[in-house]
Design a protein around this motif. Sequence first.
Motif, PDB file in Angstrom:
ATOM      1  N   THR A   3       0.821  -1.212   0.000  1.00 53.88           N
ATOM      2  CA  THR A   3       0.000   0.000   0.000  1.00 53.88           C
ATOM      3  C   THR A   3       0.854   1.260   0.000  1.00 53.88           C
ATOM      4  N   GLU A   4       2.057   1.181   0.550  1.00 54.69           N
ATOM      5  CA  GLU A   4       2.952   2.344   0.558  1.00 54.69           C
ATOM      6  C   GLU A   4       3.471   2.676  -0.833  1.00 54.69           C
ATOM      7  N   SER A   5       3.433   1.698  -1.745  1.00 51.89           N
ATOM      8  CA  SER A   5       3.962   1.933  -3.093  1.00 51.89           C
ATOM      9  C   SER A   5       2.895   2.414  -4.080  1.00 51.89           C
ATOM     10  N   ILE A   6       1.669   2.608  -3.606  1.00 55.73           N
ATOM     11  CA  ILE A   6       0.591   3.084  -4.474  1.00 55.73           C
ATOM     12  C   ILE A   6       0.842   4.546  -4.843  1.00 55.73           C
ATOM     13  N   ASP A   7       0.589   4.874  -6.090  1.00 53.99           N
ATOM     14  CA  ASP A   7       0.780   6.233  -6.594  1.00 53.99           C
ATOM     15  C   ASP A   7       0.027   7.233  -5.717  1.00 53.99           C
ATOM     16  N   GLU A   8       0.750   8.201  -5.207  1.00 50.71           N
ATOM     17  CA  GLU A   8       0.200   9.225  -4.307  1.00 50.71           C
ATOM     18  C   GLU A   8      -0.964   9.997  -4.951  1.00 50.71           C
ATOM     19  N   SER A   9      -0.925  10.190  -6.272  1.00 49.82           N
ATOM     20  CA  SER A   9      -2.009  10.919  -6.939  1.00 49.82           C
ATOM     21  C   SER A   9      -3.283  10.074  -7.025  1.00 49.82           C
ATOM     22  N   PHE A  10      -3.138   8.740  -6.957  1.00 46.67           N
ATOM     23  CA  PHE A  10      -4.304   7.855  -6.990  1.00 46.67           C
ATOM     24  C   PHE A  10      -4.958   7.748  -5.614  1.00 46.67           C
ATOM     25  N   MET A  11      -4.141   7.529  -4.595  1.00 45.35           N
ATOM     26  CA  MET A  11      -4.659   7.380  -3.237  1.00 45.35           C
ATOM     27  C   MET A  11      -3.612   7.922  -2.268  1.00 45.35           C
ATOM     28  N   PRO A  12      -3.849   9.098  -1.709  1.00 46.26           N
ATOM     29  CA  PRO A  12      -2.875   9.672  -0.776  1.00 46.26           C
ATOM     30  C   PRO A  12      -2.640   8.739   0.417  1.00 46.26           C
ATOM     31  N   ASN A  13      -1.382   8.572   0.821  1.00 47.76           N
ATOM     32  CA  ASN A  13      -1.050   7.701   1.946  1.00 47.76           C
ATOM     33  C   ASN A  13      -1.798   8.084   3.216  1.00 47.76           C
ATOM     34  N   SER A  14      -1.981   9.368   3.435  1.00 45.69           N
ATOM     35  CA  SER A  14      -2.628   9.813   4.662  1.00 45.69           C
ATOM     36  C   SER A  14      -4.123   9.489   4.700  1.00 45.69           C
ATOM     37  N   SER A  15      -4.704   9.071   3.571  1.00 48.44           N
ATOM     38  CA  SER A  15      -6.143   8.813   3.563  1.00 48.44           C
ATOM     39  C   SER A  15      -6.500   7.424   4.075  1.00 48.44           C
ATOM     40  N   CYS A  16      -5.552   6.495   4.155  1.00 47.18           N
ATOM     41  CA  CYS A  16      -5.844   5.129   4.582  1.00 47.18           C
ATOM     42  C   CYS A  16      -5.726   5.010   6.097  1.00 47.18           C
ATOM     43  N   GLU A  17      -6.840   4.750   6.763  1.00 45.56           N
ATOM     44  CA  GLU A  17      -6.849   4.590   8.207  1.00 45.56           C
ATOM     45  C   GLU A  17      -7.003   3.140   8.619  1.00 45.56           C
ATOM     46  N   ARG A  18      -7.587   2.329   7.740  1.00 48.62           N
ATOM     47  CA  ARG A  18      -7.915   0.954   8.082  1.00 48.62           C
ATOM     48  C   ARG A  18      -7.984   0.125   6.818  1.00 48.62           C
ATOM     49  N   ILE A  19      -7.574  -1.112   6.905  1.00 50.84           N
ATOM     50  CA  ILE A  19      -7.703  -2.042   5.790  1.00 50.84           C
ATOM     51  C   ILE A  19      -8.549  -3.211   6.283  1.00 50.84           C
ATOM     52  N   THR A  20      -9.522  -3.600   5.490  1.00 50.77           N
ATOM     53  CA  THR A  20     -10.346  -4.760   5.802  1.00 50.77           C
ATOM     54  C   THR A  20     -10.160  -5.786   4.699  1.00 50.77           C
ATOM     55  N   ILE A  21      -9.864  -7.018   5.098  1.00 55.63           N
ATOM     56  CA  ILE A  21      -9.759  -8.131   4.162  1.00 55.63           C
ATOM     57  C   ILE A  21     -10.959  -9.023   4.439  1.00 55.63           C
ATOM     58  N   ASP A  22     -11.852  -9.104   3.463  1.00 60.57           N
ATOM     59  CA  ASP A  22     -13.154  -9.721   3.663  1.00 60.57           C
ATOM     60  C   ASP A  22     -13.233 -11.111   3.026  1.00 60.57           C
ATOM     61  N   TYR A  23     -13.588 -12.118   3.816  1.00 62.20           N
ATOM     62  CA  TYR A  23     -13.809 -13.482   3.346  1.00 62.20           C
ATOM     63  C   TYR A  23     -15.267 -13.857   3.621  1.00 62.20           C
ATOM     64  N   GLU A  24     -15.683 -15.013   3.153  1.00 60.49           N
ATOM     65  CA  GLU A  24     -17.081 -15.426   3.327  1.00 60.49           C
ATOM     66  C   GLU A  24     -17.452 -15.621   4.796  1.00 60.49           C
ATOM     67  N   GLN A  25     -16.602 -16.266   5.575  1.00 57.57           N
ATOM     68  CA  GLN A  25     -16.934 -16.598   6.965  1.00 57.57           C
ATOM     69  C   GLN A  25     -16.331 -15.641   8.004  1.00 57.57           C
ATOM     70  N   HIS A  26     -15.327 -14.870   7.611  1.00 58.12           N
ATOM     71  CA  HIS A  26     -14.665 -13.974   8.552  1.00 58.12           C
ATOM     72  C   HIS A  26     -14.010 -12.816   7.786  1.00 58.12           C
ATOM     73  N   TYR A  27     -13.490 -11.852   8.533  1.00 55.51           N
ATOM     74  CA  TYR A  27     -12.720 -10.773   7.926  1.00 55.51           C
ATOM     75  C   TYR A  27     -11.618 -10.349   8.881  1.00 55.51           C
ATOM     76  N   TYR A  28     -10.596  -9.725   8.319  1.00 59.34           N
ATOM     77  CA  TYR A  28      -9.499  -9.163   9.098  1.00 59.34           C
ATOM     78  C   TYR A  28      -9.634  -7.658   9.050  1.00 59.34           C
ATOM     79  N   SER A  29      -9.498  -7.020  10.188  1.00 61.48           N
ATOM     80  CA  SER A  29      -9.490  -5.573  10.253  1.00 61.48           C
ATOM     81  C   SER A  29      -8.102  -5.165  10.739  1.00 61.48           C
ATOM     82  N   ILE A  30      -7.444  -4.286   9.979  1.00 57.89           N
ATOM     83  CA  ILE A  30      -6.065  -3.908  10.248  1.00 57.89           C
ATOM     84  C   ILE A  30      -5.992  -2.396  10.409  1.00 57.89           C
ATOM     85  N   CYS A  31      -5.395  -1.928  11.485  1.00 59.89           N
ATOM     86  CA  CYS A  31      -5.193  -0.493  11.650  1.00 59.89           C
ATOM     87  C   CYS A  31      -3.900  -0.260  12.415  1.00 59.89           C
ATOM     88  N   MET A  32      -3.444   0.980  12.399  1.00 61.81           N
ATOM     89  CA  MET A  32      -2.214   1.334  13.091  1.00 61.81           C
ATOM     90  C   MET A  32      -2.523   2.421  14.107  1.00 61.81           C
TER      91      MET A  32
END
Length: 118
Positions: free
Chosen positions: A47-76
Amino acid sequence: MDREKLIVSNQIGYLILKEDGAVLESGGELKNDERSANVIMGLLNLTESIDESFMPNSSCERITIDYEQHYYSICMSNRRIYIVKISKSQNGGATTTTSSSSSNSVYNDASDSGAVLA
């Protein structure tokens, strides 16, 4: 599972990592799961290597990885990476239809205070 580490009743595991990916604490299905920690650190590094003009680094507060039976919630927070594995089923029952947008409310107040899993 260590009950004082619960955020929500359907949490099934957690990892707390240092910024470099070292596991500080873990529990439930993620107890001592360094493989998952490495995979998630790879995702965060990507996620740190994503083009800054596409998605500013400061805009990401949380990442969710969604599966059928469960999900992961990741934050710093406070230089720690918090990963929580949450079941979509309530009390072992049928799978609910939790959307990723509603699951994001899990950390809204806690992540700002730094007391996400403490």
